[in-house]
Scaffold this motif. Structure first.
Motif: not given
Length: 199
Positions: A42, A69, A72, A115, A117
């Protein structure tokens, strides 16, 4: 969910160099010279990134076409995307990076980065370059057990979970082929419309 999609694409493209593991599917002979998928730390993409010998994992992007990713830790890493890093990783300029104790590598990134998230991240700047490079894709679907499904029949975006799906997407080459066939027309249209910039 988000992780299953990333698992499926990463398995289809191969995450390791050499012959891909097929685990019981001996009739499927699959070879990949590089392994086209990888994961990135991240720190490589967030504003709180600190420069290191590997720049948060950019050396792992050499010869890759897909990078994932994981979510994070926003408290420790910061909540803004590092747009400057994003531009370098998605542009046409060559980058120099190196793994620890190894010589520097010069390469031109040619990949897509996802990513995962649950928290919507901000940007270190807001302009046309950001609009061209970043897209938020909501994942509203929720996959639950049979018992839970019975209690949430009227809920939107709730579906029955397939306990074997993740394993099959990770290990079964026939699932990889099916996913490839589903995605291929979209990739062809993407390239035809000259949106990717790939040569």
């Amino acid at each position: 969910g988000k992780s299953v999609i990333n698992t499926a694409v990463a398995a289809m493209l191969g995450e390791k160099t050499g012959e891909l593991t097929t685990r019981g599917y001996e009739d499927a002979t699959l070879k990949n010279p590089y392994g086209l998928a990888t994961t990135v730390e991240a720190e490589a993409l967030l504003q709180a990134n600190k420069s290191t010998h590997n720049s948060g994992g950019t050396a792992e992007l050499v010869n890759k076409r897909f990078a994932s990713v994981q979510e994070p830790e926003t408290v420790s890493h910061g909540t803004n995307m590092n747009v400057s890093t994003g531009k370098r990783l998605t542009g046409d300029a060559s980058l120099s990076t190196r793994k620890i104790y190894q010589e520097p590598i010069v390469f031109t990134p040619k990949l897509y980065i996802t990513i995962q998230t649950n928290t919507l991240l901000g940007y270190s700047e807001d302009n046309d370059a950001v609009a061209r490079r970043y897209a938020v894709i909501p994942h509203n679907a929720k996959f639950v057990s049979e018992a839970m499904l019975a209690r949430t029949k009227k809920a939107r975006f709730v579906h029955r979970a397939d306990p074997s799906l993740s394993d099959n997407l990770r290990e079964n080459p026939y699932y990889w082929e099916a996913l490839f066939r589903v995605l291929l027309p979209y990739a062809q249209k993407f390239l035809k419309d000259n949106l990717s910039g790939l040569s």
